[in-house]
Write an enzyme that holds these catalytic residues in place. Structure first.
Site, PDB file in Angstrom:
ATOM      1  CE1 TYR B  43      -3.576  -2.730  -0.006  1.00 22.64           C
ATOM      2  CE2 TYR B  43      -4.366  -1.701   1.785  1.00 22.64           C
ATOM      3  CZ  TYR B  43      -4.261  -2.416   1.363  1.00 22.64           C
ATOM      4  OH  TYR B  43      -5.890  -2.853   1.093  1.00 22.64           O
ATOM      5  CB  CYS B  74      -2.016  -1.208   7.141  1.00 18.93           C
ATOM      6  SG  CYS B  74      -1.229  -0.396   5.831  1.00 18.93           S
ATOM      7  CD  GLU B 153       6.955  -8.716   2.681  1.00 21.89           C
ATOM      8  OE1 GLU B 153       6.371  -8.709   1.673  1.00 21.89           O
ATOM      9  OE2 GLU B 153       6.206  -8.235   3.563  1.00 21.89           O
ATOM     10  CB  CYS B 185       6.534   0.575   8.135  1.00 20.89           C
ATOM     11  SG  CYS B 185       6.307  -0.882   6.982  1.00 20.89           S
TER      12      CYS B 185
END
Lengths: 271, 271
Positions: B43, B74, B153, B185
């Site tokens: 996003y 988020c 990630e 975040c």
């Protein structure tokens, strides 16, 4: 079919501009409608079903724009959706994977080819499949490099951090005695120099963007679809659409294309 | 409203699991329905209009699952969509931004607060706005760190490359004399140790995931919505949905949650 109709080029975002750039250079008579799916980027980590759904939506949009042929400039979408799209739509469609694989098969001397790309492209195994289809004796080594795209998009192109990441990813490829390496993601040509330095002079890099533009040129000639009309002003020949963040797209496009692009329009293809 | 109804938690992908994890620890009686929008992640680089559209679709889905409250886990969606969603839906909704800002305002002694996050969160200016709303005298310094999420990630958590990237991004914050830094975040708590080492002992880190779970606990008590029933088996209390790549989500979830998660279902919310 109108030979003055544009070529439809699509990608998950900005990366496909390296393909559009090659088309602009090699066949400057052709108009282009470019669509970058910036609202849904990246494709590399998404499933086959999702990529097929997105590709259908985008091709329908490009058909409404009156294109005479489609270039899938995204490796993941080429890997997952090319066959299905050719069955679904009655229009010539080419993808970066086939063009890249063919060039690699001509380039290699020792028959050992490396492929780097996003997780989606590598896990699909599609490059291997196409390479083996051309020459079953080829040995293929692959490596997913998920950090290359964010590094390029962050502008870390000529940067020691990127050099370290390139070394880390390509280390295991260096032991495999490959003499040819396919840059299997549209962003990777922008890291070409660093990749070449890390791999050394014994490894030829294959840029599928370049090979795809060449294949498109031949396809248009063979099907009598090539535009013979003189080149017009760039700003009238090319149209750019994105699904989100048009300003950011324009900045990236202006940094890699040799002319200022016309205003990019934001549209939605999923409704 | 049924007090045994679940809490709806949503994020653009896996990051919000750090928020779900805090809720599981601090209010273990509550059921959770988690939605990760893995088909449309990230996003952080998308526009406000797009994020509002996505948030509406997801909240409608969570309402159909019968949730009694919503947590926007988020940061980008909290920044862009919280106010609009509160106007649109008749259900308590909290977001990670307000919780994080409030904790930072209590923590700082010299009144100088740093915020790190994705481009979307930082450019929205929402953290600054909320902080200034709490205490107009606070000095706020911000820095977007777009590479942190892909590094986490990719599993480069305890890695010299990540340390270099953290140093590069945080360098300019170190000259600003801040004593408090908001990890703006949801992925960033997973880089907490590296960030703490780079910033040094004079800077307190604020984890909005922790603060959000605390705010949710208070909200449920104040509105008489807290579930008093004894804890059941974990696998029956938590439901996980994603919009793509369920297997990959399960692997990440299993790596950061202290129990094996039930099978994750893939669903579509955009149709």
């Amino acid at each position: 079919m109108n030979i003055e109709a544009p070529i439809g080029v699509f990608d998950s975002g900005v990366g496909g501009l390296t393909v559009a750039r090659e088309i602009m250079q090699q066949i400057p008579n052709e108009r282009i409608v470019y669509f970058g799916d910036t609202a849904r980027v990246p494709y590399g980590s998404k499933s086959k079903e999702t990529i097929i759904k997105y590709s259908k939506q985008i091709i329908r949009f490009l058909q409404n724009e009156g294109v005479k042929a489609i270039v899938i400039a995204c490796n993941t979408a080429s890997a997952f959706a090319l066959e299905e799209m050719r069955r679904e739509f009655d229009i010539p469609i080419i993808g970066v994977i086939n063009s890249g694989a063919r060039a690699a098969s001509y380039t290699t001397k020792n028959g050992k080819v490396g492929i780097i790309g996003t997780e989606g492209t590598i896990n699909s195994g599609m490059y291997n499949e196409v390479l083996k289809g051309i020459n079953p004796k080829l040995e293929v080594v692959t490596k997913a490099c998920p950090l290359f795209v964010p590094l390029v998009e962050e502008g870390f192109v000529d940067d020691p951090i990127t050099t370290e990441v390139v070394k880390r990813y390509l280390e295991e490829l260096k032991d495999k005695d490959i003499d040819t390496l396919i840059l299997g993601c549209t962003h990777y040509p922008l890291l070409r120099e660093t990749i070449a330095k890390v791999m050394g002079p014994g490894v030829q890099l294959v840029n599928p963007a370049y090979e795809t533009a060449l294949e498109l040129k031949n396809l248009l000639l063979n099907k009598n679809l090539a535009n013979k009309k003189e080149t017009e002003e760039r700003s009238k020949m090319y149209k750019f659409y994105v699904s989100d963040a048009a300003k950011k797209f324009e900045r990236f496009a202006d940094s890699i294309l040799p002319f200022e692009i016309p205003k990019t329009k934001q549209i939605s293809v999923d409704e």
